[in-house]
Design a protein around this motif. Structure first.
Motif, PDB file in Angstrom:
ATOM      1  N   ALA A   1       0.739  -1.120   0.183  1.00  0.00           N
ATOM      2  CA  ALA A   1      -0.007  -0.111   0.172  1.00  0.00           C
ATOM      3  C   ALA A   1       0.760   1.219   0.077  1.00  0.00           C
ATOM      4  O   ALA A   1       2.059   1.226   0.389  1.00  0.00           O
ATOM      5  N   LEU A   2       0.179   2.367  -0.480  1.00  0.00           N
ATOM      6  CA  LEU A   2       0.808   3.812  -0.680  1.00  0.00           C
ATOM      7  C   LEU A   2       0.187   4.547   0.573  1.00  0.00           C
ATOM      8  O   LEU A   2      -1.004   4.305   0.750  1.00  0.00           O
ATOM      9  N   VAL A   3       0.684   5.282   1.418  1.00  0.00           N
ATOM     10  CA  VAL A   3       0.095   6.347   2.209  1.00  0.00           C
ATOM     11  C   VAL A   3       0.494   7.642   1.828  1.00  0.00           C
ATOM     12  O   VAL A   3       1.571   7.885   1.455  1.00  0.00           O
ATOM     13  N   ALA A   4      -0.568   8.265   1.893  1.00  0.00           N
ATOM     14  CA  ALA A   4      -0.384   9.864   1.244  1.00  0.00           C
ATOM     15  C   ALA A   4      -1.337  10.795   2.297  1.00  0.00           C
ATOM     16  O   ALA A   4      -2.250  10.541   2.911  1.00  0.00           O
ATOM     17  N   ARG A   5      -0.793  12.122   2.526  1.00  0.00           N
ATOM     18  CA  ARG A   5      -1.307  13.360   3.210  1.00  0.00           C
ATOM     19  C   ARG A   5      -1.350  14.298   2.298  1.00  0.00           C
ATOM     20  O   ARG A   5      -0.251  14.616   1.944  1.00  0.00           O
ATOM     21  N   GLY A   6      -2.439  14.959   2.188  1.00  0.00           N
ATOM     22  CA  GLY A   6      -2.599  16.218   1.200  1.00  0.00           C
ATOM     23  C   GLY A   6      -1.958  15.988  -0.182  1.00  0.00           C
ATOM     24  O   GLY A   6      -1.174  16.815  -0.580  1.00  0.00           O
ATOM     25  N   GLY A   7      -2.056  14.925  -0.619  1.00  0.00           N
ATOM     26  CA  GLY A   7      -1.324  14.634  -2.132  1.00  0.00           C
ATOM     27  C   GLY A   7       0.302  14.478  -1.957  1.00  0.00           C
ATOM     28  O   GLY A   7       0.863  14.066  -3.013  1.00  0.00           O
ATOM     29  N   GLU A   8       0.755  14.187  -0.774  1.00  0.00           N
ATOM     30  CA  GLU A   8       2.083  13.818  -0.642  1.00  0.00           C
ATOM     31  C   GLU A   8       2.294  12.408  -0.347  1.00  0.00           C
ATOM     32  O   GLU A   8       1.517  11.977   0.860  1.00  0.00           O
ATOM     33  N   LEU A   9       3.200  11.672  -0.930  1.00  0.00           N
ATOM     34  CA  LEU A   9       3.204  10.188  -0.430  1.00  0.00           C
ATOM     35  C   LEU A   9       4.494  10.128   0.763  1.00  0.00           C
ATOM     36  O   LEU A   9       5.250  11.111   0.938  1.00  0.00           O
ATOM     37  N   LEU A  10       3.905   9.409   1.706  1.00  0.00           N
ATOM     38  CA  LEU A  10       4.664   9.278   2.890  1.00  0.00           C
ATOM     39  C   LEU A  10       5.433   7.881   2.988  1.00  0.00           C
ATOM     40  O   LEU A  10       4.734   7.052   2.664  1.00  0.00           O
ATOM     41  N   THR A  11       6.744   8.199   3.153  1.00  0.00           N
ATOM     42  CA  THR A  11       7.364   6.814   3.406  1.00  0.00           C
ATOM     43  C   THR A  11       7.191   6.219   4.726  1.00  0.00           C
ATOM     44  O   THR A  11       6.595   7.183   5.805  1.00  0.00           O
ATOM     45  N   PRO A  12       7.455   4.980   4.952  1.00  0.00           N
ATOM     46  CA  PRO A  12       7.059   4.241   6.292  1.00  0.00           C
ATOM     47  C   PRO A  12       7.409   5.028   7.314  1.00  0.00           C
ATOM     48  O   PRO A  12       6.974   4.955   8.590  1.00  0.00           O
ATOM     49  N   ASP A  13       8.854   5.772   7.349  1.00  0.00           N
ATOM     50  CA  ASP A  13       9.374   6.445   8.530  1.00  0.00           C
ATOM     51  C   ASP A  13       8.716   7.811   8.824  1.00  0.00           C
ATOM     52  O   ASP A  13       9.241   8.294   9.791  1.00  0.00           O
TER      53      ASP A  13
END
Length: 81
Positions: free
Chosen positions: A51-63
């Motif tokens: 899965a990919l995680v995003a906030r406000g259109g920005e992808l978040l790396t696992p850390d």
């Protein structure tokens, strides 16, 4: 389910929460705030590679950190080879 009426995970938790939209199911979840994107995926039972995680259109790396009251998108991905 909708953004206005998400499924509440651990309703007894009185601390900070985040709102998560899970795709492709279009489920909305409210859950206790994990500190990292990696912990969010663990809480959802989804592997980091799935899965990919995003906030406000920005992808978040696992850390990457997650903040109280964040609205996040978790997009399940599958490879076809």
């Amino acid at each position: 389910m909708s953004r206005e009426h998400p499924t509440i995970i651990q309703p007894q938790h009185s601390g900070a929460r985040v709102l998560v939209r899970v795709q492709p199911e279009e489920d909305w979840l409210s859950l206790p705030r994990p500190k990292l994107a990696r912990q969010l995926l663990e809480a959802l039972g989804i592997g980091e590679e799935c899965a990919l995680v995003a906030r406000g259109g920005e992808l978040l790396t696992p850390d990457r950190h997650i903040w109280p009251d964040d609205e996040l998108l978790v997009r399940k991905v599958a490879s076809s080879g």
